[in-house]
Design a protein around this motif. Structure first.
Motif, PDB file in Angstrom:
ATOM      1  N   LEU A 247       0.835  -1.205   0.000  1.00  5.79           N
ATOM      2  CA  LEU A 247       0.000   0.000   0.000  1.00  5.79           C
ATOM      3  C   LEU A 247       0.870   1.255   0.000  1.00  5.79           C
ATOM      4  CD1 LEU A 247      -2.856  -1.102   2.410  1.00  5.79           C
ATOM      5  CD2 LEU A 247      -3.089  -0.543  -0.013  1.00  5.79           C
ATOM      6  N   ASP A 248       1.952   1.229   0.775  1.00  6.80           N
ATOM      7  CA  ASP A 248       2.863   2.376   0.775  1.00  6.80           C
ATOM      8  C   ASP A 248       3.418   2.615  -0.624  1.00  6.80           C
ATOM      9  OD1 ASP A 248       2.514   2.895   3.470  1.00  6.80           O
ATOM     10  OD2 ASP A 248       4.385   1.936   4.084  1.00  6.80           O
ATOM     11  N   LEU A 249       3.795   1.543  -1.301  1.00  6.77           N
ATOM     12  CA  LEU A 249       4.347   1.653  -2.650  1.00  6.77           C
ATOM     13  C   LEU A 249       3.287   2.147  -3.644  1.00  6.77           C
ATOM     14  CD1 LEU A 249       6.893   1.119  -4.331  1.00  6.77           C
ATOM     15  CD2 LEU A 249       6.022  -1.181  -4.738  1.00  6.77           C
ATOM     16  N   THR A 250       2.074   1.609  -3.541  1.00  8.00           N
ATOM     17  CA  THR A 250       0.997   1.974  -4.463  1.00  8.00           C
ATOM     18  C   THR A 250       0.569   3.424  -4.285  1.00  8.00           C
ATOM     19  OG1 THR A 250       0.192  -0.303  -4.482  1.00  8.00           O
ATOM     20  CG2 THR A 250      -1.357   1.394  -5.190  1.00  8.00           C
ATOM     21  N   ILE A 251       0.428   3.840  -3.042  1.00  7.76           N
ATOM     22  CA  ILE A 251      -0.067   5.184  -2.760  1.00  7.76           C
ATOM     23  C   ILE A 251       1.092   6.183  -2.749  1.00  7.76           C
ATOM     24  CG2 ILE A 251      -1.233   6.587  -1.016  1.00  7.76           C
ATOM     25  CD1 ILE A 251      -2.787   3.886  -0.374  1.00  7.76           C
ATOM     26  N   ALA A 252       2.273   5.691  -2.391  1.00  9.12           N
ATOM     27  CA  ALA A 252       3.528   6.455  -2.429  1.00  9.12           C
ATOM     28  C   ALA A 252       3.352   7.858  -1.870  1.00  9.12           C
ATOM     29  CB  ALA A 252       4.092   6.456  -3.840  1.00  9.12           C
ATOM     30  N   GLU A 253       3.769   8.836  -2.636  1.00 13.52           N
ATOM     31  CA  GLU A 253       3.757  10.216  -2.156  1.00 13.52           C
ATOM     32  C   GLU A 253       2.433  10.913  -2.439  1.00 13.52           C
ATOM     33  OE1 GLU A 253       7.112  11.688  -4.208  1.00 13.52           O
ATOM     34  OE2 GLU A 253       8.462  10.305  -3.208  1.00 13.52           O
ATOM     35  N   ARG A 254       1.471  10.164  -2.956  1.00 12.46           N
ATOM     36  CA  ARG A 254       0.204  10.788  -3.349  1.00 12.46           C
ATOM     37  C   ARG A 254      -0.786  10.925  -2.202  1.00 12.46           C
ATOM     38  NH1 ARG A 254      -1.400   7.698  -8.821  1.00 12.46           N
ATOM     39  NH2 ARG A 254       0.364   6.332  -8.504  1.00 12.46           N
ATOM     40  N   GLY A 255      -0.521  10.281  -1.082  1.00  8.86           N
ATOM     41  CA  GLY A 255      -1.489  10.380   0.002  1.00  8.86           C
ATOM     42  C   GLY A 255      -1.162   9.459   1.153  1.00  8.86           C
ATOM     43  N   GLU A 256      -2.200   9.135   1.930  1.00  7.69           N
ATOM     44  CA  GLU A 256      -2.022   8.257   3.084  1.00  7.69           C
ATOM     45  C   GLU A 256      -3.214   7.313   3.194  1.00  7.69           C
ATOM     46  OE1 GLU A 256      -3.512  11.218   6.595  1.00  7.69           O
ATOM     47  OE2 GLU A 256      -1.510  11.562   5.789  1.00  7.69           O
ATOM     48  N   TRP A 257      -3.032   6.270   3.998  1.00  8.66           N
ATOM     49  CA  TRP A 257      -4.076   5.250   4.153  1.00  8.66           C
ATOM     50  C   TRP A 257      -4.081   4.736   5.583  1.00  8.66           C
ATOM     51  CZ3 TRP A 257      -2.370   0.549   5.834  1.00  8.66           C
ATOM     52  CH2 TRP A 257      -1.013   0.286   5.680  1.00  8.66           C
ATOM     53  N   ASN A 258      -5.226   4.170   5.983  1.00 13.27           N
ATOM     54  CA  ASN A 258      -5.289   3.488   7.281  1.00 13.27           C
ATOM     55  C   ASN A 258      -6.480   2.534   7.311  1.00 13.27           C
ATOM     56  OD1 ASN A 258      -7.127   5.777   7.480  1.00 13.27           O
ATOM     57  ND2 ASN A 258      -7.298   5.288   9.615  1.00 13.27           N
ATOM     58  N   PHE A 259      -6.350   1.518   8.152  1.00 11.36           N
ATOM     59  CA  PHE A 259      -7.434   0.564   8.375  1.00 11.36           C
ATOM     60  C   PHE A 259      -8.106   0.878   9.695  1.00 11.36           C
ATOM     61  CE2 PHE A 259      -5.174  -2.064   5.317  1.00 11.36           C
ATOM     62  CZ  PHE A 259      -6.213  -2.725   4.667  1.00 11.36           C
ATOM     63  N   ASP A 260      -9.426   0.704   9.747  1.00  9.61           N
ATOM     64  CA  ASP A 260     -10.180   0.739  10.999  1.00  9.61           C
ATOM     65  C   ASP A 260     -10.678  -0.681  11.236  1.00  9.61           C
ATOM     66  OD1 ASP A 260     -11.824   1.028  13.160  1.00  9.61           O
ATOM     67  OD2 ASP A 260     -13.038   2.637  12.297  1.00  9.61           O
ATOM     68  N   LEU A 261      -9.878  -1.468  11.951  1.00  3.79           N
ATOM     69  CA  LEU A 261     -10.221  -2.869  12.183  1.00  3.79           C
ATOM     70  C   LEU A 261     -11.334  -3.025  13.209  1.00  3.79           C
ATOM     71  CD1 LEU A 261      -6.659  -4.485  12.145  1.00  3.79           C
ATOM     72  CD2 LEU A 261      -8.279  -4.218  10.253  1.00  3.79           C
ATOM     73  N   GLU A 262     -11.627  -1.967  13.960  1.00  3.61           N
ATOM     74  CA  GLU A 262     -12.722  -2.007  14.937  1.00  3.61           C
ATOM     75  C   GLU A 262     -14.086  -1.869  14.246  1.00  3.61           C
ATOM     76  OE1 GLU A 262     -12.133  -2.575  18.246  1.00  3.61           O
ATOM     77  OE2 GLU A 262     -10.064  -2.821  17.573  1.00  3.61           O
ATOM     78  N   ASP A 263     -14.092  -1.260  13.081  1.00  2.00           N
ATOM     79  CA  ASP A 263     -15.332  -1.087  12.326  1.00  2.00           C
ATOM     80  C   ASP A 263     -15.803  -2.446  11.809  1.00  2.00           C
ATOM     81  OD1 ASP A 263     -16.895   1.283  10.680  1.00  2.00           O
ATOM     82  OD2 ASP A 263     -16.777  -0.594   9.558  1.00  2.00           O
ATOM     83  N   ARG A 264     -17.110  -2.656  11.783  1.00  2.00           N
ATOM     84  CA  ARG A 264     -17.631  -3.961  11.344  1.00  2.00           C
ATOM     85  C   ARG A 264     -17.297  -4.271   9.887  1.00  2.00           C
ATOM     86  NH1 ARG A 264     -22.876  -3.392   8.715  1.00  2.00           N
ATOM     87  NH2 ARG A 264     -23.485  -1.202   8.831  1.00  2.00           N
TER      88      ARG A 264
END
Length: 71
Positions: free
Chosen positions: A23-40
């Motif tokens: 994901l870091d490689l795919t999104i690279a310098e274009r943005g950021e990402w995160n998972f919410d594993l608590e969400d159903r």
């Protein structure tokens, strides 16, 4: 900048750790990402520039995870 939200089958931090470099490689310098594993829906949220929707969905499904965009 675009905000994408995906329902996924990612359930654990160990699985996130497997996805992190890709994901870091795919999104690279274009943005950021995160998972919410608590969400159903085990949400993956991506804030990024450019059209990454198909690329992200393909990446997760290629690795055996379910991934669908939420409205």
């Amino acid at each position: 900048e675009e905000v994408l939200v995906f329902k996924t089958s990612v359930r654990s931090n160990d699985q996130v750790d497997v996805l992190r470099p890709l994901l870091d490689l795919t999104i690279a310098e274009r943005g950021e990402w995160n998972f919410d594993l608590e969400d159903r829906d085990h949400v993956l949220r991506v804030d990024a520039e450019g059209m990454l929707r198909e690329r992200i969905m393909e990446l997760l499904t290629d690795l055996g995870f379910a991934c669908e965009e939420l409205d």
